[in-house]
Scaffold this active site. Structure first.
Site, short mmCIF file in Angstrom:
data_model
loop_
_atom_site.label_atom_id
_atom_site.label_comp_id
_atom_site.label_asym_id
_atom_site.label_seq_id
_atom_site.Cartn_x
_atom_site.Cartn_y
_atom_site.Cartn_z
N TYR A 134 -16.34 3.56 1.46
CA TYR A 134 -15.70 3.83 0.16
C TYR A 134 -16.17 5.14 -0.45
CZ TYR A 134 -13.39 -0.62 0.42
OH TYR A 134 -12.58 -1.65 0.83
N GLN B 195 -0.64 -1.19 -5.98
CA GLN B 195 -1.62 -1.76 -5.05
C GLN B 195 -2.68 -0.72 -4.72
OE1 GLN B 195 0.69 -4.24 -1.84
NE2 GLN B 195 1.98 -2.59 -2.55
N ASP C 237 -6.40 4.39 -5.73
CA ASP C 237 -6.62 5.76 -6.18
C ASP C 237 -6.22 5.89 -7.65
OD1 ASP C 237 -3.84 6.73 -6.55
OD2 ASP C 237 -3.64 6.55 -4.37
N HIS D 253 -5.37 -4.09 -6.98
CA HIS D 253 -6.44 -4.14 -5.98
C HIS D 253 -7.67 -3.34 -6.37
CE1 HIS D 253 -3.19 -5.28 -2.76
NE2 HIS D 253 -3.57 -6.31 -3.49
N THR E 298 5.30 1.09 -0.04
CA THR E 298 4.55 -0.11 0.36
C THR E 298 5.25 -0.82 1.50
OG1 THR E 298 3.80 -2.30 -0.33
CG2 THR E 298 5.62 -1.37 -1.59
P1 NAD Z 1 0.83 0.26 3.80
O1 NAD Z 1 0.08 1.35 4.50
O2 NAD Z 1 0.82 -1.10 4.37
O3 NAD Z 1 2.34 0.75 3.71
C1 NAD Z 1 2.65 2.08 3.36
C2 NAD Z 1 4.16 2.19 3.32
O4 NAD Z 1 4.47 3.46 2.80
C3 NAD Z 1 4.84 2.05 4.67
O5 NAD Z 1 5.91 1.16 4.53
C4 NAD Z 1 5.35 3.46 4.96
O6 NAD Z 1 6.58 3.46 5.65
C5 NAD Z 1 5.50 4.01 3.57
N1 NAD Z 1 5.33 5.46 3.47
C6 NAD Z 1 4.58 6.27 4.24
N2 NAD Z 1 4.65 7.54 3.79
C7 NAD Z 1 5.47 7.51 2.72
C8 NAD Z 1 5.94 8.50 1.81
N3 NAD Z 1 5.57 9.80 1.94
N4 NAD Z 1 6.75 8.13 0.81
C9 NAD Z 1 7.13 6.84 0.67
N5 NAD Z 1 6.73 5.85 1.50
C10 NAD Z 1 5.91 6.20 2.50
O7 NAD Z 1 0.36 0.30 2.28
P2 NAD Z 1 0.45 -0.82 1.15
O8 NAD Z 1 1.72 -1.61 1.28
O9 NAD Z 1 0.13 -0.16 -0.14
O10 NAD Z 1 -0.76 -1.76 1.58
C11 NAD Z 1 -1.42 -2.30 0.65
C12 NAD Z 1 -2.92 -2.00 0.71
O11 NAD Z 1 -3.36 -0.66 1.01
C13 NAD Z 1 -3.44 -2.21 -0.64
O12 NAD Z 1 -4.39 -3.23 -0.56
C14 NAD Z 1 -4.12 -0.92 -1.10
O13 NAD Z 1 -5.19 -1.24 -1.92
C15 NAD Z 1 -4.47 -0.27 0.17
N6 NAD Z 1 -4.55 1.19 0.21
C16 NAD Z 1 -4.52 1.99 -0.90
C17 NAD Z 1 -4.56 3.38 -0.78
C18 NAD Z 1 -4.56 4.26 -2.02
O14 NAD Z 1 -5.06 3.84 -3.04
N7 NAD Z 1 -4.00 5.46 -1.93
C19 NAD Z 1 -4.58 3.97 0.48
C20 NAD Z 1 -4.58 3.11 1.59
C21 NAD Z 1 -4.57 1.73 1.47
#
Ligand code: NAD
Length: 226
Positions: A54, A87, A90, A105, A172
């Site tokens: 983290y 979710q 950041d 989250h 998502t």
């Molecule tokens: P996920 O990685 O499962 O899904 C990401 C989705 O975004 C995919 O469906 C993908 O096709 C789509 N995607 C990719 N690039 C994109 C873009 N440029 N524009 C629009 N869509 C795009 O992520 P999720 O559904 O948020 O999974 C949830 C978990 O991931 C949460 O628990 C969260 O806390 C965690 N997480 C958060 C961060 C962050 O805070 N930035 C980063 C990674 C994971």
């Protein structure tokens, strides 16, 4: 007319800022087993590994900026009531200027007591090290929800979605529950949009806007700013 716009965002909205998504080709979990870094068991077994993971994520977050999608959502607040249910851990929505952000989250830029969940501390420029203690004397941990822990702000998020005039789902995979199930609470009258480069299956009642967040969100929101 001022409407209630609820945005449900995930890791994809921050991808164009340079933060890896969860499950994409270069996704975070390709290099780390979720059980090694994002579970209470991992914390009990190897807190140093969890803190390192983290701390690295947080250092990357400090180096990136909100993108056009985050900025357009912040600007929409001048025209509509906007609630962002995210979710993401950041702080890019907040840094873009959005005020109504609900984190399901947790938040990477905060630490919390490992003994009492309600003792939460902003980190600013600091990271978390072993030996950093809360006011009760217990080790600080990341203020993020790990697999197996309860999602934050559930009632508040569900209430907003249930009252949405427009629901915008972006970035998502809708694969992490229970959060992903919340979008089904929108009433029939709600206009629903899903923004994603690709979809496996489109949830009921949604219009798919194919493309990235930074491509699709600014023009869509521009059309709502009248
Ligand atoms: P996920 O990685 O499962 O899904 C990401 C989705 O975004 C995919 O469906 C993908 O096709 C789509 N995607 C990719 N690039 C994109 C873009 N440029 N524009 C629009 N869509 C795009 O992520 P999720 O559904 O948020 O999974 C949830 C978990 O991931 C949460 O628990 C969260 O806390 C965690 N997480 C958060 C961060 C962050 O805070 N930035 C980063 C990674 C994971």
């Amino acid at each position: 007319m001022r409407e209630k716009v609820v945005v449900f965002s995930g890791a994809g909205i921050s991808a164009e800022s340079g933060l890896p998504t969860f499950r994409g080709a270069d996704g975070l979990w390709r290099n780390h087993s979720v059980y090694d870094v994002a579970t209470p068991e991992a914390w009990a077994r190897d807190p140093q590994l969890v803190l390192d993971f983290y701390n690295e994520r947080r250092q990357l977050l400090r180096r990136v900026q909100p993108n056009a999608a985050h900025r357009a959502l912040a600007a929409l607040e001048q025209y509509h009531e906007v609630v962002i249910v995210t979710q993401n851990v950041d702080d890019l929505h907040e840094r873009a200027g959005s005020r109504g952000v609900i984190h399901l989250h947790g938040e990477l830029m905060k630490a919390r007591s490992s003994e009492r969940e309600t003792l939460v501390y902003p980190l600013g420029e600091r990271d978390i090290q072993l030996g950093d203690l809360c006011e009760l004397g217990s080790q600080l941990r990341p203020h993020v929800v790990w697999f197996g822990e309860s999602v934050h702000n559930t009632d508040q998020a569900c209430n907003h979605i249930a009252q949405a005039d427009k629901l915008l789902v972006v970035g998502t995979s809708l694969s992490v529950y229970p959060a992903a199930g919340f979008i089904t609470l929108a009433p029939d009258k709600t206009e629903r949009y899903l923004i994603a480069p690709e979809v496996d299956s489109l949830p009921d009642g949604f219009v798919w806007l194919k493309g990235t967040a930074a491509e699709q969100i600014p023009p869509l929101l521009q059309s709502w700013m009248n």
